[in-house]
Scaffold this active site. Structure first.
Site, PDB file in Angstrom:
ATOM      1  N   GLY A  43       0.849  -1.185   0.000  1.00 27.14           N
ATOM      2  CA  GLY A  43       0.000   0.000   0.000  1.00 27.14           C
ATOM      3  C   GLY A  43       0.886   1.237   0.000  1.00 27.14           C
ATOM      4  N   GLN A  48       2.968  10.001   0.961  1.00 27.78           N
ATOM      5  CA  GLN A  48       4.269   9.323   1.065  1.00 27.78           C
ATOM      6  C   GLN A  48       5.144   9.608  -0.152  1.00 27.78           C
ATOM      7  OE1 GLN A  48       2.455   5.282   2.160  1.00 27.78           O
ATOM      8  NE2 GLN A  48       4.424   5.226   3.203  1.00 27.78           N
ATOM      9  N   CYS A  90       6.170   0.064   7.274  1.00 30.30           N
ATOM     10  CA  CYS A  90       5.769   1.196   6.444  1.00 30.30           C
ATOM     11  C   CYS A  90       6.923   1.568   5.517  1.00 30.30           C
ATOM     12  CB  CYS A  90       5.435   2.374   7.358  1.00 30.30           C
ATOM     13  SG  CYS A  90       4.900   3.847   6.478  1.00 30.30           S
ATOM     14  N   LEU A  91       6.619   1.857   4.260  1.00 29.90           N
ATOM     15  CA  LEU A  91       7.675   2.217   3.303  1.00 29.90           C
ATOM     16  C   LEU A  91       8.372   3.522   3.692  1.00 29.90           C
ATOM     17  CD1 LEU A  91       6.052   1.218  -0.129  1.00 29.90           C
ATOM     18  CD2 LEU A  91       7.770  -0.028   1.192  1.00 29.90           C
ATOM     19  N   HIS A 132      -4.273   1.559   7.850  1.00 25.60           N
ATOM     20  CA  HIS A 132      -2.922   2.138   7.901  1.00 25.60           C
ATOM     21  C   HIS A 132      -2.795   3.264   6.859  1.00 25.60           C
ATOM     22  CE1 HIS A 132       1.668   1.503   8.036  1.00 25.60           C
ATOM     23  NE2 HIS A 132       1.491   2.260   6.975  1.00 25.60           N
ATOM     24  N   HIS A 136      -2.417   7.564   7.067  1.00 23.01           N
ATOM     25  CA  HIS A 136      -1.416   8.413   6.399  1.00 23.01           C
ATOM     26  C   HIS A 136      -2.046   9.713   5.908  1.00 23.01           C
ATOM     27  CE1 HIS A 136       2.424   6.394   6.182  1.00 23.01           C
ATOM     28  NE2 HIS A 136       1.903   5.262   5.727  1.00 23.01           N
TER      29      HIS A 136
HETATM   30 ZN    ZN Z   1       2.782   3.420   5.770  1.00 21.67          ZN
END
Ligand code: ZN
Length: 192
Positions: A43, A48, A90-91, A132, A136
């Site tokens: 995701g 992000q 998380c990335l 999640h 964000h």
């Molecule tokens: Zn994340």
């Protein structure tokens, strides 16, 4: 396009609802899927990748050509049921993992890129991922939801991310807060 790492200020941006989808936005979504697969994610939220727009993408299979590629515009979560603890990553915090307690099931209302509304009751990995990613869009990271003891355990790791960020910024690798805010405002004017 690149994935922003904690503590980049755009990760704390609370996005306003999207009001339009154009060819440029569709191209950005395509790039986000490529970037997500390249980084082995399932995701990715728009902020992000430094976009102050209220959408995220998802493919729980995590591989191009497998599973379903989904885009959630203006997602709204409701009807939380039960509670379940599971490990998240998380990335934007690569290599960091921690347990988070979340509702076991939620309802999500969102729009597709084509403007169609969809509603689903989601559980398991899909349900967790949707919660999640929606977090964000409100500027919330999974580490914010960890219990105080677990957060103490990752305090050093978070500090390392902060040090790396400051070091990159001091060498001109990251714009100033003012420059970041100006760019976000430009995007918001166009789409929100
Ligand atoms: Zn994340």
């Amino acid at each position: 396009m690149e994935i922003l790492a904690y503590p980049h200020p755009t990760l704390r941006h609370k996005s306003k609802p999207l009001r339009k989808v154009d060819a440029e936005l569709k191209q950005l979504v395509r790039e986000m899927f490529e970037l997500m697969y390249a980084n082995k994610g399932i995701g990715l939220a728009a902020n992000q990748v430094d976009l102050p727009l209220r959408f995220f993408i998802l493919n729980v299979a995590g591989k191009k050509g497998e599973g379903d590629e989904m885009v959630f515009l203006n997602p709204v979560i409701s009807f939380p049921k039960g509670s379940e603890e599971a490990e998240e990553g998380c990335l934007s915090l690569p290599g960091l993992y921690g347990n988070v307690i979340r509702p076991k099931q939620v309802r999500v209302n969102a729009y597709s890129l084509e403007g169609k509304e969809f509603i689903a009751d989601v559980t398991g990995l899909m349900g967790r991922c949707i919660q999640h990613e929606t977090d964000h869009l409100d500027g919330v990271l999974f580490t914010d939801r960890m219990n105080p003891t677990a957060r103490t355990d990752i305090a050093y790791d978070l500090h390392e991310f902060e040090t790396a960020f400051e070091s990159r910024r001091s060498t001109g690798g990251i714009p100033t807060d003012e420059q970041i805010a100006a760019r976000l405002a430009e995007f918001e004017t166009k789409y929100s």
